[in-house]
Scaffold this motif. Structure first.
Motif, PDB file in Angstrom:
ATOM      1  N   GLY A  82      62.312 -47.777-115.693  1.00 54.66           N
ATOM      2  CA  GLY A  82      62.859 -48.351-116.915  1.00 54.66           C
ATOM      3  C   GLY A  82      61.799 -49.149-117.642  1.00 54.66           C
ATOM      4  N   ALA A  83      62.236 -50.040-118.499  1.00 54.42           N
ATOM      5  CA  ALA A  83      61.320 -50.843-119.316  1.00 54.42           C
ATOM      6  C   ALA A  83      60.393 -51.705-118.466  1.00 54.42           C
ATOM      7  CB  ALA A  83      62.120 -51.721-120.274  1.00 54.42           C
ATOM      8  N   GLN A  84      60.836 -52.105-117.287  1.00 55.54           N
ATOM      9  CA  GLN A  84      60.031 -52.969-116.410  1.00 55.54           C
ATOM     10  C   GLN A  84      59.061 -52.194-115.533  1.00 55.54           C
ATOM     11  OE1 GLN A  84      60.379 -56.207-116.990  1.00 55.54           O
ATOM     12  NE2 GLN A  84      61.966 -55.658-118.448  1.00 55.54           N
ATOM     13  N   GLY A  85      59.041 -50.885-115.638  1.00 56.09           N
ATOM     14  CA  GLY A  85      58.155 -50.066-114.813  1.00 56.09           C
ATOM     15  C   GLY A  85      58.950 -49.218-113.842  1.00 56.09           C
ATOM     16  N   THR A  86      58.277 -48.757-112.803  1.00 53.91           N
ATOM     17  CA  THR A  86      58.894 -47.887-111.807  1.00 53.91           C
ATOM     18  C   THR A  86      58.826 -48.538-110.435  1.00 53.91           C
ATOM     19  OG1 THR A  86      58.265 -45.929-113.064  1.00 53.91           O
ATOM     20  CG2 THR A  86      58.787 -45.592-110.752  1.00 53.91           C
ATOM     21  N   ASP A  87      59.947 -48.525-109.723  1.00 52.28           N
ATOM     22  CA  ASP A  87      60.032 -49.059-108.364  1.00 52.28           C
ATOM     23  C   ASP A  87      60.400 -47.921-107.418  1.00 52.28           C
ATOM     24  OD1 ASP A  87      59.543 -51.779-109.023  1.00 52.28           O
ATOM     25  OD2 ASP A  87      61.620 -51.968-109.695  1.00 52.28           O
ATOM     26  N   ILE A  88      59.775 -47.920-106.258  1.00 53.73           N
ATOM     27  CA  ILE A  88      60.049 -46.935-105.223  1.00 53.73           C
ATOM     28  C   ILE A  88      60.733 -47.646-104.062  1.00 53.73           C
ATOM     29  CG2 ILE A  88      59.022 -45.227-103.649  1.00 53.73           C
ATOM     30  CD1 ILE A  88      58.541 -44.560-106.589  1.00 53.73           C
ATOM     31  N   GLN A  89      61.833 -47.073-103.580  1.00 56.18           N
ATOM     32  CA  GLN A  89      62.591 -47.652-102.475  1.00 56.18           C
ATOM     33  C   GLN A  89      62.459 -46.735-101.263  1.00 56.18           C
ATOM     34  OE1 GLN A  89      64.300 -50.572-102.557  1.00 56.18           O
ATOM     35  NE2 GLN A  89      64.898 -50.349-100.434  1.00 56.18           N
ATOM     36  N   ILE A  90      61.779 -47.216-100.209  1.00 53.05           N
ATOM     37  CA  ILE A  90      61.617 -46.391 -99.016  1.00 53.05           C
ATOM     38  C   ILE A  90      62.438 -46.889 -97.830  1.00 53.05           C
ATOM     39  CG2 ILE A  90      59.365 -45.454 -99.658  1.00 53.05           C
ATOM     40  CD1 ILE A  90      58.082 -47.561 -97.864  1.00 53.05           C
ATOM     41  N   LEU A  91      62.895 -48.136 -97.869  1.00 50.79           N
ATOM     42  CA  LEU A  91      63.745 -48.668 -96.812  1.00 50.79           C
ATOM     43  C   LEU A  91      65.209 -48.479 -97.188  1.00 50.79           C
ATOM     44  CD1 LEU A  91      61.853 -51.995 -96.044  1.00 50.79           C
ATOM     45  CD2 LEU A  91      61.809 -49.864 -94.728  1.00 50.79           C
ATOM     46  N   GLN A  92      65.929 -47.755 -96.387  1.00 49.27           N
ATOM     47  CA  GLN A  92      67.342 -47.450 -96.606  1.00 49.27           C
ATOM     48  C   GLN A  92      67.615 -46.977 -98.039  1.00 49.27           C
ATOM     49  OE1 GLN A  92      69.368 -51.041 -95.311  1.00 49.27           O
ATOM     50  NE2 GLN A  92      69.340 -50.315 -93.199  1.00 49.27           N
ATOM     51  N   PRO A  93      66.941 -45.925 -98.466  1.00 47.95           N
ATOM     52  CA  PRO A  93      67.089 -45.475 -99.854  1.00 47.95           C
ATOM     53  C   PRO A  93      68.500 -44.979-100.205  1.00 47.95           C
ATOM     54  CG  PRO A  93      65.830 -43.879 -98.594  1.00 47.95           C
ATOM     55  CD  PRO A  93      66.003 -45.076 -97.720  1.00 47.95           C
ATOM     56  N   THR A  94      69.207 -44.386 -99.251  1.00 47.73           N
ATOM     57  CA  THR A  94      70.558 -43.901 -99.547  1.00 47.73           C
ATOM     58  C   THR A  94      71.494 -45.070 -99.814  1.00 47.73           C
ATOM     59  OG1 THR A  94      70.183 -41.909 -98.239  1.00 47.73           O
ATOM     60  CG2 THR A  94      72.468 -42.482 -98.711  1.00 47.73           C
ATOM     61  N   ARG A  95      71.430 -46.088 -98.978  1.00 45.09           N
ATOM     62  CA  ARG A  95      72.270 -47.284 -99.178  1.00 45.09           C
ATOM     63  C   ARG A  95      71.911 -47.959-100.511  1.00 45.09           C
ATOM     64  NH1 ARG A  95      72.718 -51.672 -94.582  1.00 45.09           N
ATOM     65  NH2 ARG A  95      74.404 -50.328 -93.937  1.00 45.09           N
ATOM     66  N   TRP A  96      70.612 -48.072-100.802  1.00 47.91           N
ATOM     67  CA  TRP A  96      70.132 -48.662-102.061  1.00 47.91           C
ATOM     68  C   TRP A  96      70.708 -47.893-103.254  1.00 47.91           C
ATOM     69  CZ3 TRP A  96      67.167 -46.067-105.684  1.00 47.91           C
ATOM     70  CH2 TRP A  96      66.627 -46.848-106.723  1.00 47.91           C
ATOM     71  N   TYR A  97      70.649 -46.552-103.196  1.00 48.39           N
ATOM     72  CA  TYR A  97      71.154 -45.719-104.277  1.00 48.39           C
ATOM     73  C   TYR A  97      72.662 -45.912-104.466  1.00 48.39           C
ATOM     74  CZ  TYR A  97      72.340 -41.601-106.996  1.00 48.39           C
ATOM     75  OH  TYR A  97      72.823 -40.760-107.973  1.00 48.39           O
ATOM     76  N   GLU A  98      73.397 -45.943-103.371  1.00 47.65           N
ATOM     77  CA  GLU A  98      74.840 -46.138-103.457  1.00 47.65           C
ATOM     78  C   GLU A  98      75.182 -47.466-104.120  1.00 47.65           C
ATOM     79  OE1 GLU A  98      76.559 -43.548 -99.711  1.00 47.65           O
ATOM     80  OE2 GLU A  98      75.882 -45.605 -99.326  1.00 47.65           O
TER      81      GLU A  98
END
Length: 106
Positions: A82-98
């Protein structure tokens, strides 16, 4: 009930599209809202050849925003841009997405 269209394009319940590409086993579904101020894609789900992609995106005048979950076999990664840039989530990505989307991933 799904209505079959050209080249395997199916319309399901008036809002969702499904595409099946012969021999490639690609499935695609989601909902798109188009308006004068932008577009929203939600509950996007693409799956095929061992790769799965889920996400939602919005473009409404400013920089586009998106939340994605990418799975390849047992490996998964979450991506938010988004406007603040890009973040990558590698720890518990499914839970984060939900939590980000409110979507229940099975």
């Amino acid at each position: 009930e799904a209505a079959e269209g050209p080249r395997g394009l199916r319309q399901v319940d008036g809002r969702h599209l499904g595409i099946e590409v012969p021999r490639q086993k690609l499935e695609l579904s989601g909902a798109v809202n188009l308006g004068t101020h932008g577009a929203k894609l939600h509950r996007m789900h693409a799956q095929g050849e061992g790769l799965e992609l889920r996400g939602q995106a919005e473009s409404s005048g400013g920089p586009p925003q998106a939340v994605l979950l990418v799975k390849m076999g047992i490996l998964a990664v979450g991506v938010e841009t988004g406007a603040q840039g890009t973040d990558i989530q590698i720890l518990q990505p499914t839970r984060w997405y939900e939590k980000k989307t409110g979507e229940d991933v099975k």
